[in-house]
Motif scaffolding. Sequence first.
Motif, PDB file in Angstrom:
ATOM      1  N   LEU A 122      -8.345 -19.703  29.276  1.00 11.73           N
ATOM      2  CA  LEU A 122      -7.916 -21.088  28.527  1.00 11.73           C
ATOM      3  C   LEU A 122      -8.582 -20.908  27.143  1.00 11.73           C
ATOM      4  CD1 LEU A 122      -6.879 -23.872  28.062  1.00 11.73           C
ATOM      5  CD2 LEU A 122      -9.168 -24.793  29.042  1.00 11.73           C
ATOM      6  N   LEU A 123      -9.679 -20.394  26.843  1.00  9.88           N
ATOM      7  CA  LEU A 123     -10.210 -20.076  25.737  1.00  9.88           C
ATOM      8  C   LEU A 123      -9.244 -19.031  24.938  1.00  9.88           C
ATOM      9  CD1 LEU A 123     -14.184 -19.961  26.785  1.00  9.88           C
ATOM     10  CD2 LEU A 123     -12.756 -21.663  25.669  1.00  9.88           C
ATOM     11  N   TRP A 124      -8.932 -18.128  25.506  1.00  9.41           N
ATOM     12  CA  TRP A 124      -7.907 -17.256  24.875  1.00  9.41           C
ATOM     13  C   TRP A 124      -6.701 -17.707  24.283  1.00  9.41           C
ATOM     14  CZ3 TRP A 124      -7.470 -11.815  24.403  1.00  9.41           C
ATOM     15  CH2 TRP A 124      -6.526 -11.219  24.165  1.00  9.41           C
ATOM     16  N   MET A 125      -5.772 -18.699  25.236  1.00  7.64           N
ATOM     17  CA  MET A 125      -4.950 -19.533  24.936  1.00  7.64           C
ATOM     18  C   MET A 125      -5.221 -20.273  23.658  1.00  7.64           C
ATOM     19  SD  MET A 125      -2.643 -20.637  28.096  1.00  7.64           S
ATOM     20  CE  MET A 125      -1.569 -21.422  27.212  1.00  7.64           C
ATOM     21  N   ALA A 126      -6.348 -21.070  23.533  1.00 10.16           N
ATOM     22  CA  ALA A 126      -6.724 -21.835  22.627  1.00 10.16           C
ATOM     23  C   ALA A 126      -6.911 -21.121  21.235  1.00 10.16           C
ATOM     24  CB  ALA A 126      -8.068 -22.591  22.898  1.00 10.16           C
ATOM     25  N   PHE A 127      -7.583 -19.901  21.206  1.00  5.06           N
ATOM     26  CA  PHE A 127      -7.704 -19.321  20.152  1.00  5.06           C
ATOM     27  C   PHE A 127      -6.409 -18.763  19.494  1.00  5.06           C
ATOM     28  CE2 PHE A 127      -8.295 -14.777  18.348  1.00  5.06           C
ATOM     29  CZ  PHE A 127      -9.161 -15.205  17.313  1.00  5.06           C
ATOM     30  N   TRP A 128      -5.644 -17.982  20.464  1.00  2.00           N
ATOM     31  CA  TRP A 128      -4.551 -17.653  19.864  1.00  2.00           C
ATOM     32  C   TRP A 128      -3.328 -18.500  19.455  1.00  2.00           C
ATOM     33  CZ3 TRP A 128      -4.437 -12.862  17.889  1.00  2.00           C
ATOM     34  CH2 TRP A 128      -5.125 -11.932  18.478  1.00  2.00           C
ATOM     35  N   PHE A 129      -3.321 -19.561  20.035  1.00  2.00           N
ATOM     36  CA  PHE A 129      -2.506 -20.865  19.865  1.00  2.00           C
ATOM     37  C   PHE A 129      -2.866 -21.420  18.268  1.00  2.00           C
ATOM     38  CE2 PHE A 129      -0.699 -24.969  19.751  1.00  2.00           C
ATOM     39  CZ  PHE A 129       0.577 -24.814  20.437  1.00  2.00           C
ATOM     40  N   SER A 130      -4.386 -21.377  18.080  1.00  2.00           N
ATOM     41  CA  SER A 130      -4.894 -21.860  16.893  1.00  2.00           C
ATOM     42  C   SER A 130      -4.416 -20.980  15.674  1.00  2.00           C
ATOM     43  CB  SER A 130      -6.262 -22.240  16.757  1.00  2.00           C
ATOM     44  OG  SER A 130      -6.788 -23.062  17.940  1.00  2.00           O
ATOM     45  N   VAL A 131      -4.444 -19.717  15.952  1.00  2.00           N
ATOM     46  CA  VAL A 131      -4.141 -18.743  15.147  1.00  2.00           C
ATOM     47  C   VAL A 131      -2.537 -18.684  14.687  1.00  2.00           C
ATOM     48  CG1 VAL A 131      -3.649 -16.120  14.690  1.00  2.00           C
ATOM     49  CG2 VAL A 131      -5.734 -16.961  15.726  1.00  2.00           C
ATOM     50  N   ALA A 132      -1.668 -19.064  15.780  1.00  2.00           N
ATOM     51  CA  ALA A 132      -0.245 -19.249  15.434  1.00  2.00           C
ATOM     52  C   ALA A 132      -0.086 -20.493  14.565  1.00  2.00           C
ATOM     53  CB  ALA A 132       0.389 -19.226  16.604  1.00  2.00           C
ATOM     54  N   LEU A 133      -0.999 -21.445  14.458  1.00  2.00           N
ATOM     55  CA  LEU A 133      -0.658 -22.422  13.703  1.00  2.00           C
ATOM     56  C   LEU A 133      -1.274 -22.354  12.054  1.00  2.00           C
ATOM     57  CD1 LEU A 133      -2.007 -25.254  16.011  1.00  2.00           C
ATOM     58  CD2 LEU A 133       0.145 -24.867  15.613  1.00  2.00           C
ATOM     59  N   PHE A 134      -1.841 -21.419  11.944  1.00  2.00           N
ATOM     60  CA  PHE A 134      -2.489 -21.193  10.655  1.00  2.00           C
ATOM     61  C   PHE A 134      -1.601 -19.959  10.093  1.00  2.00           C
ATOM     62  CE2 PHE A 134      -6.358 -23.192  12.167  1.00  2.00           C
ATOM     63  CZ  PHE A 134      -6.518 -23.977  11.224  1.00  2.00           C
ATOM     64  N   ILE A 135      -0.850 -19.222  10.908  1.00  2.00           N
ATOM     65  CA  ILE A 135      -0.124 -18.234  10.090  1.00  2.00           C
ATOM     66  C   ILE A 135       1.122 -18.570   9.651  1.00  2.00           C
ATOM     67  CG2 ILE A 135       1.140 -15.867  10.482  1.00  2.00           C
ATOM     68  CD1 ILE A 135      -1.245 -15.103  12.384  1.00  2.00           C
ATOM     69  N   GLN A 136       1.629 -18.075   8.247  1.00  2.00           N
ATOM     70  CA  GLN A 136       2.838 -18.740   7.765  1.00  2.00           C
ATOM     71  C   GLN A 136       3.889 -17.665   8.158  1.00  2.00           C
ATOM     72  OE1 GLN A 136       3.280 -21.345   6.036  1.00  2.00           O
ATOM     73  NE2 GLN A 136       0.971 -21.720   6.475  1.00  2.00           N
ATOM     74  N   GLY A 137       5.358 -18.195   8.187  1.00  2.00           N
ATOM     75  CA  GLY A 137       6.339 -17.206   8.407  1.00  2.00           C
ATOM     76  C   GLY A 137       6.512 -16.903  10.136  1.00  2.00           C
ATOM     77  N   ARG A 138       7.300 -15.825  10.174  1.00  2.00           N
ATOM     78  CA  ARG A 138       7.975 -15.466  11.610  1.00  2.00           C
ATOM     79  C   ARG A 138       6.817 -14.823  12.454  1.00  2.00           C
ATOM     80  NH1 ARG A 138      14.261 -14.234  12.169  1.00  2.00           N
ATOM     81  NH2 ARG A 138      15.083 -16.113  11.361  1.00  2.00           N
ATOM     82  N   LEU A 139       5.631 -14.312  11.642  1.00  2.00           N
ATOM     83  CA  LEU A 139       4.798 -13.529  12.254  1.00  2.00           C
ATOM     84  C   LEU A 139       3.863 -14.430  13.325  1.00  2.00           C
ATOM     85  CD1 LEU A 139       3.356 -10.966   9.701  1.00  2.00           C
ATOM     86  CD2 LEU A 139       4.447 -10.591  11.701  1.00  2.00           C
ATOM     87  N   ALA A 140       3.926 -15.923  12.913  1.00  2.00           N
ATOM     88  CA  ALA A 140       3.217 -16.723  13.773  1.00  2.00           C
ATOM     89  C   ALA A 140       3.810 -16.742  15.359  1.00  2.00           C
ATOM     90  CB  ALA A 140       3.394 -18.397  13.315  1.00  2.00           C
ATOM     91  N   VAL A 141       4.901 -16.217  15.575  1.00  2.00           N
ATOM     92  CA  VAL A 141       5.310 -16.029  16.929  1.00  2.00           C
ATOM     93  C   VAL A 141       4.318 -15.203  17.625  1.00  2.00           C
ATOM     94  CG1 VAL A 141       7.247 -15.275  18.229  1.00  2.00           C
ATOM     95  CG2 VAL A 141       7.626 -16.730  16.266  1.00  2.00           C
TER      96      VAL A 141
END
Length: 402
Positions: free
Chosen positions: A79-98
């Motif tokens: 769960l901590l892994w998911m929360a971390f990478w989900f948060s990263v995706a919200l801060f990255i701009q562009g298609r790399l957020a995927v």
Amino acid sequence: MRILRDAYFVAIALNHLAVDLLNSQKEILLVFVAPSLGLSNADIGLVVLIYAVVGSFSQPIFGLLADRFRVHWLSGGSLLWMAFWFSVALFIQGRLAVVPLIVGALGSGAFHSAGTERATSRGEKLMLGQAATAASLFFLFGQGALAVGPVLGGVLLQGFGTSGLLVLMVFSVPVGINSVYRLFWSSRIASTGIKSEAKKIRVLPAGFQRGKWVLVALALMVLLRTVPQVTMITFLPKLFHDRGYSPAAYGFVSSLFMVGYAMGGVSGGFLADRWGRRRTIFWSLIAAVVPMYYCPIVSGTALYPVVFLAGLFNGAAHAVIVVLAQMLLPHRRALASGLTLGFMYASGAFGSYLFGLAADVYPLALVLQTNSILILMAALVLIVTLRRDTGSGGVPASAVGW
């Protein structure tokens, strides 16, 4: 119920709630950012498919690791892994957020294999072998999150944009930390308060024939039961959108199906431990045939009870099937959970793709009606291949009849 007052089980169940709360955000998030990122419908579908594949095919691997190395903390760590990478995706701009969004799917795969095994094992200890009941309560938390998650995410996205989804991290991170604590640093809690009952627990016999053909038959039955569930969730909104229903109306219909599915899962677990697992799966599938057939064509007020019953009867077998798989691989229970759940998710996604292709050629309502045939075939596969049953307390159900 004692199990719902048990800190160890509740930690795992809340972990499930948080994991599927994050899982339920991907579709609505992709739709929200699609205009700014230039994502087509095909792009969205591809990302969702890759996410499902990563989460599905990683489950058996993590299950094998959990069985071999007894990494009980994996449930909270995932769960901590998911929360971390989900948060990263919200801060990255562009298609790399995927990319971080998909990387986070590994956490879902890790949790569902290890967490399911921990929940059912704990339930057997506290509830004198009633693994199906424990599993159904565990899955209720995840199914509840899948039902309310898109609504909650939509409100947050509408009010605060993508950063609004960080509110989910405020809930998820403490839940993950608590899960790691309960399952690792305070593992002694797992045995506290149940030593006096240990002698009362009888080891349940497998209750079913074993062999490679039984595993193949079980996989076929899972496929035939899961595809209708996933395709209904996927295409019910499209079906009623095409009929002129408002988003609120067809959203309510979809939620009603999931509410029925969740309630059916709990009811099926209780019935399986008292009436027999094989019989519960068989008769729930038979009961699902009629509402599944009429679901795509009924109209008016009759629509709502039919949709609810379709979800209720189809969902009754969910937890029981996972417990059956664990019985067939008693020394690799996390692996069995991972294989079963991973296969459910993968087969459901593949089935939805095939249904989508068919719906481009034939009327969608007609295509969805074939779900009733698949459900009936699943019941027939079960009755032909799994010829013995085990009820509560290890008593063969064949001894008391159907």
